[in-house]
Design a protein around this motif. Structure first.
Motif, PDB file in Angstrom:
ATOM      1  N   ALA A   1       0.824  -1.207   0.000  1.00  0.00           N
ATOM      2  CA  ALA A   1       0.000   0.000   0.000  1.00  0.00           C
ATOM      3  C   ALA A   1       0.858   1.257   0.000  1.00  0.00           C
ATOM      4  N   ALA A   2       1.958   1.201   0.757  1.00  0.00           N
ATOM      5  CA  ALA A   2       2.853   2.353   0.852  1.00  0.00           C
ATOM      6  C   ALA A   2       3.786   2.455  -0.349  1.00  0.00           C
ATOM      7  N   GLY A   3       4.030   1.317  -1.001  1.00  0.00           N
ATOM      8  CA  GLY A   3       4.943   1.299  -2.135  1.00  0.00           C
ATOM      9  C   GLY A   3       6.397   1.285  -1.732  1.00  0.00           C
ATOM     10  N   LYS A   4       6.677   1.141  -0.455  1.00  0.00           N
ATOM     11  CA  LYS A   4       8.067   1.102   0.012  1.00  0.00           C
ATOM     12  C   LYS A   4       8.149   0.367   1.344  1.00  0.00           C
ATOM     13  N   ILE A   5       9.386   0.054   1.716  1.00  0.00           N
ATOM     14  CA  ILE A   5       9.614  -0.668   2.963  1.00  0.00           C
ATOM     15  C   ILE A   5      10.985  -0.302   3.501  1.00  0.00           C
ATOM     16  N   ARG A   6      11.152  -0.411   4.826  1.00  0.00           N
ATOM     17  CA  ARG A   6      12.435  -0.101   5.444  1.00  0.00           C
ATOM     18  C   ARG A   6      13.191  -1.391   5.736  1.00  0.00           C
TER      19      ARG A   6
END
Length: 304
Positions: free
Chosen positions: A49-54
């Motif tokens: 959903a965010a289109g990114k990850i840490r």
């Protein structure tokens, strides 16, 4: 107001202040997956959903490190993760620099959602995190002063020489190896990262720095002539419980993120060993000799 009631009121106020302070941390209740909504079904869906990850990394080349020229996190572990995650619908990777020994606690605290640091799969770590299958397998090496003045070619050589000091990075597997071959704790010098360990050998704080052969190769490749350092040659891997060790590095996830780990692992299996994979990791010093050759996390976690 009685003295007892006054004390009770003071205690209630104190607890209220403490509760407010303890809830102010960014990690508490905050999903790491790019700031996605807390109501998302799971980490994988939140990241999509965010289109990114840490991802958490420990600045150890060639696995994961900051490329100052490109101003981005790179390395074998990071670049493989970028491709696998993109195939899963997560296009952006944000790195969170973390001391190696704090990676697992940081994952648990949700400072990030994946450890991408070339972390070895061990039965002890398997009790704390869910590992993917490994992306590589490699032996050990020592970084020593030129000429190897204390003649250190194995962990056992350090045991035999009470004047020798072995450098290891905090939280890294080499500390466990040192303990298991019975190197006295007074002969082990702990450094925060690989660069500090290199400087420590140069300064004489340690007589050898123990790391993976790939880490030592990378350090030597980046060290200018005249550094006064070399890779110990020959070198014999430590023998633990009657077996020569070979480390296998993988990605780590929280144990309650099994769906995410399984989905990641399924895509990873399609990639490791392909021509695309080999071309991607070659600039980081990886060859066919470092392929995991079918070794799985399940096998490594069950190893005694």
């Amino acid at each position: 107001m009685t003295l007892l009631r006054s004390r009770r009121l003071l205690l209630a106020l104190s607890l209220g202040v403490l509760a407010a302070c303890s809830d102010s941390g960014a990690d508490k209740g905050a999903p790491a997956a790019g700031g996605a909504a807390a109501g998302a079904a799971n980490t994988l869906e939140a990241a999509k959903a965010a289109g990114k990850i840490r991802i958490g990394y420990a600045n150890e080349a060639p696995f994961a490190y900051m490329d100052s020229k490109e101003a981005k996190v790179t390395g074998e572990s990071v670049e493989i993760a970028r491709i696998v995650l993109k195939r899963m619908g997560i296009n952006e990777v944000e790195g969170v620099l973390t001391e190696f020994g704090s990676l697992i606690p940081g994952l648990a605290a949700k400072r990030f959602d994946i450890i991408a640091a070339g972390m070895y799969v061990t039965p002890e770590r398997c009790q704390q995190v869910a590992f993917s299958d490994p992306t590589y397998g490699v032996g050990e090496a020592f970084l020593v002063k030129q000429g190897n003045p204390k003649n250190l070619h194995s962990y056992e050589d350090v045991v035999k020489n009470p004047d020798a000091k072995l450098g290891v990075v905090v939280g890294a597997i080499e500390g466990d190896y040192a303990q298991k071959v019975k190197i006295p704790s007074g002969q082990v010098v702990v450094f925060p990262d690989a660069v500090s360990a290199l400087s420590g050998v140069q300064a004489g704080r340690a007589d050898a720095y123990a790391a993976t052969a790939l880490t030592i190769n990378d350090l030597m490749g980046k060290t200018q002539d005249g550094s006064g350092l070399e890779k110990a040659d020959p070198f014999t891997d430590p023998v633990i419980d009657g077996k020569g060790v070979r480390g296998y590095g993988a990605y780590a996830f929280r144990t309650d993120d099994k769906a995410f780990a399984d989905a990641f692992n399924a895509e990873l299996a399609k990639f490791i060993g392909t021509d695309e994979h080999k071309k991607l990791v070659a600039p980081f010093g990886f060859t066919d000799q470092e392929l995991p050759n079918g070794v799985t996390a399940a096998k490594l976690c069950a190893r005694q």
